[in-house]
Design a protein around this motif. Sequence first.
Motif, PDB file in Angstrom:
ATOM      1  N   LEU A  45     -11.510  -0.006  11.081  1.00 34.28           N
ATOM      2  CA  LEU A  45     -12.522  -0.644  11.933  1.00 34.28           C
ATOM      3  C   LEU A  45     -12.845  -2.048  11.450  1.00 34.28           C
ATOM      4  N   ARG A  46     -12.758  -2.227  10.140  1.00 41.73           N
ATOM      5  CA  ARG A  46     -12.973  -3.553   9.543  1.00 41.73           C
ATOM      6  C   ARG A  46     -12.040  -3.682   8.338  1.00 41.73           C
ATOM      7  N   ALA A  47     -11.805  -4.907   7.956  1.00 33.50           N
ATOM      8  CA  ALA A  47     -10.918  -5.165   6.828  1.00 33.50           C
ATOM      9  C   ALA A  47     -11.578  -4.685   5.528  1.00 33.50           C
ATOM     10  N   PRO A  48     -10.820  -4.026   4.660  1.00 34.75           N
ATOM     11  CA  PRO A  48     -11.382  -3.608   3.372  1.00 34.75           C
ATOM     12  C   PRO A  48     -11.814  -4.824   2.551  1.00 34.75           C
ATOM     13  N   SER A  49     -12.788  -4.621   1.698  1.00 37.21           N
ATOM     14  CA  SER A  49     -13.280  -5.734   0.882  1.00 37.21           C
ATOM     15  C   SER A  49     -12.339  -6.055  -0.279  1.00 37.21           C
ATOM     16  N   ILE A  50     -11.452  -5.144  -0.628  1.00 41.43           N
ATOM     17  CA  ILE A  50     -10.520  -5.360  -1.728  1.00 41.43           C
ATOM     18  C   ILE A  50      -9.346  -6.221  -1.239  1.00 41.43           C
ATOM     19  N   SER A  51      -8.970  -7.191  -2.039  1.00 41.88           N
ATOM     20  CA  SER A  51      -7.856  -8.071  -1.671  1.00 41.88           C
ATOM     21  C   SER A  51      -6.536  -7.303  -1.762  1.00 41.88           C
ATOM     22  N   ILE A  52      -5.519  -7.830  -1.129  1.00 44.92           N
ATOM     23  CA  ILE A  52      -4.193  -7.211  -1.189  1.00 44.92           C
ATOM     24  C   ILE A  52      -3.713  -7.150  -2.635  1.00 44.92           C
ATOM     25  N   ASP A  53      -3.945  -8.226  -3.368  1.00 47.19           N
ATOM     26  CA  ASP A  53      -3.543  -8.307  -4.774  1.00 47.19           C
ATOM     27  C   ASP A  53      -4.192  -7.190  -5.595  1.00 47.19           C
ATOM     28  N   LYS A  54      -5.487  -7.053  -5.482  1.00 49.69           N
ATOM     29  CA  LYS A  54      -6.218  -6.020  -6.238  1.00 49.69           C
ATOM     30  C   LYS A  54      -5.817  -4.616  -5.779  1.00 49.69           C
ATOM     31  N   TYR A  55      -5.549  -4.468  -4.500  1.00 48.80           N
ATOM     32  CA  TYR A  55      -5.143  -3.176  -3.948  1.00 48.80           C
ATOM     33  C   TYR A  55      -3.782  -2.764  -4.511  1.00 48.80           C
ATOM     34  N   LEU A  56      -2.845  -3.710  -4.549  1.00 52.89           N
ATOM     35  CA  LEU A  56      -1.533  -3.425  -5.137  1.00 52.89           C
ATOM     36  C   LEU A  56      -1.649  -3.085  -6.621  1.00 52.89           C
ATOM     37  N   GLU A  57      -2.500  -3.819  -7.333  1.00 50.33           N
ATOM     38  CA  GLU A  57      -2.721  -3.523  -8.755  1.00 50.33           C
ATOM     39  C   GLU A  57      -3.285  -2.117  -8.924  1.00 50.33           C
ATOM     40  N   ARG A  58      -4.191  -1.741  -8.047  1.00 54.36           N
ATOM     41  CA  ARG A  58      -4.788  -0.393  -8.101  1.00 54.36           C
ATOM     42  C   ARG A  58      -3.717   0.677  -7.875  1.00 54.36           C
ATOM     43  N   ILE A  59      -2.895   0.487  -6.868  1.00 54.58           N
ATOM     44  CA  ILE A  59      -1.825   1.444  -6.599  1.00 54.58           C
ATOM     45  C   ILE A  59      -0.880   1.523  -7.799  1.00 54.58           C
ATOM     46  N   PHE A  60      -0.496   0.367  -8.330  1.00 54.12           N
ATOM     47  CA  PHE A  60       0.410   0.332  -9.480  1.00 54.12           C
ATOM     48  C   PHE A  60      -0.203   1.062 -10.680  1.00 54.12           C
ATOM     49  N   LYS A  61      -1.471   0.813 -10.920  1.00 51.25           N
ATOM     50  CA  LYS A  61      -2.152   1.407 -12.076  1.00 51.25           C
ATOM     51  C   LYS A  61      -2.232   2.929 -11.976  1.00 51.25           C
ATOM     52  N   TYR A  62      -2.569   3.443 -10.813  1.00 58.08           N
ATOM     53  CA  TYR A  62      -2.832   4.877 -10.683  1.00 58.08           C
ATOM     54  C   TYR A  62      -1.653   5.697 -10.160  1.00 58.08           C
ATOM     55  N   MET A 104       3.743   5.258  -1.239  1.00 58.55           N
ATOM     56  CA  MET A 104       3.787   6.712  -1.408  1.00 58.55           C
ATOM     57  C   MET A 104       5.131   7.269  -0.938  1.00 58.55           C
ATOM     58  N   VAL A 105       5.579   6.843   0.228  1.00 57.59           N
ATOM     59  CA  VAL A 105       6.857   7.323   0.763  1.00 57.59           C
ATOM     60  C   VAL A 105       8.004   6.883  -0.156  1.00 57.59           C
ATOM     61  N   ALA A 106       7.963   5.653  -0.633  1.00 61.39           N
ATOM     62  CA  ALA A 106       9.002   5.158  -1.541  1.00 61.39           C
ATOM     63  C   ALA A 106       9.016   5.964  -2.840  1.00 61.39           C
ATOM     64  N   ALA A 107       7.850   6.264  -3.380  1.00 56.55           N
ATOM     65  CA  ALA A 107       7.777   7.046  -4.623  1.00 56.55           C
ATOM     66  C   ALA A 107       8.355   8.445  -4.412  1.00 56.55           C
ATOM     67  N   ALA A 124      -2.958  13.919  -1.419  1.00 58.07           N
ATOM     68  CA  ALA A 124      -4.395  13.877  -1.729  1.00 58.07           C
ATOM     69  C   ALA A 124      -4.672  12.827  -2.804  1.00 58.07           C
ATOM     70  N   TYR A 125      -3.795  12.744  -3.779  1.00 57.63           N
ATOM     71  CA  TYR A 125      -3.964  11.765  -4.852  1.00 57.63           C
ATOM     72  C   TYR A 125      -3.822  10.340  -4.305  1.00 57.63           C
ATOM     73  N   TYR A 126      -2.755  10.107  -3.509  1.00 51.96           N
ATOM     74  CA  TYR A 126      -2.564   8.780  -2.926  1.00 51.96           C
ATOM     75  C   TYR A 126      -3.713   8.414  -1.998  1.00 51.96           C
ATOM     76  N   ALA A 127      -4.245   9.400  -1.292  1.00 57.89           N
ATOM     77  CA  ALA A 127      -5.390   9.153  -0.412  1.00 57.89           C
ATOM     78  C   ALA A 127      -6.567   8.640  -1.224  1.00 57.89           C
ATOM     79  N   LYS A 128      -6.806   9.273  -2.354  1.00 59.53           N
ATOM     80  CA  LYS A 128      -7.915   8.857  -3.216  1.00 59.53           C
ATOM     81  C   LYS A 128      -7.676   7.443  -3.752  1.00 59.53           C
ATOM     82  N   VAL A 129      -6.469   7.180  -4.210  1.00 60.98           N
ATOM     83  CA  VAL A 129      -6.122   5.846  -4.716  1.00 60.98           C
ATOM     84  C   VAL A 129      -6.262   4.802  -3.607  1.00 60.98           C
TER      85      VAL A 129
END
Length: 157
Positions: free
Chosen positions: A38-55, A96-99, A110-115
């Motif tokens: 509905l609206r753009a997330p407040s997290i930047s693409i850069d931070k979002y990718l870092e979050r995915i990479f980290k977790y 997620m699909v690539a992993a 469920a884990y990827y959803a949380k991340v």
Amino acid sequence: RILAVLSSLLDRVVVKNERYAASATANGHSNLTVFHGLRAPSISIDKYLERIFKYANCSPSCFVVAYVYIDRFIQQKPSLPVTSLNVHRLLVTSVMVAAKFLDDAYYNNAYYAKVGGVNTQEMNRLELEFLFHLNFRLQVTVSVFESYCNRLEKEVS
């Protein structure tokens, strides 16, 4: 380093497509999908990718393959521009699909959803929609992988 390059590339795509999406919406054309928030997330693409990479603990190759998948997705659905309303969901789904396709060990939806900041039911829907848009073509040849790596390297320079 791949995260920064991918983030930069996607940021530019989003900025370019925001203009197109704004004019299309103004003209009454709206292609909303399950990937749109509905609206753009407040997290930047850069931070979002870092979050995915980290977790997610997936290999760096997953991010290149995720980029291939997003590119294929866009080619299959040119009427769906990547914007701030869908880029985050496309990213978490493609990684997620690539992993799942590449790595021996990966987390469940469920884990990827949380991340990714979505609920499990939504993650399941995103994955299914994504796979159908790709026509379940997940194989990435070595030459295609290398060409996308080269594309990302060119982004650095």
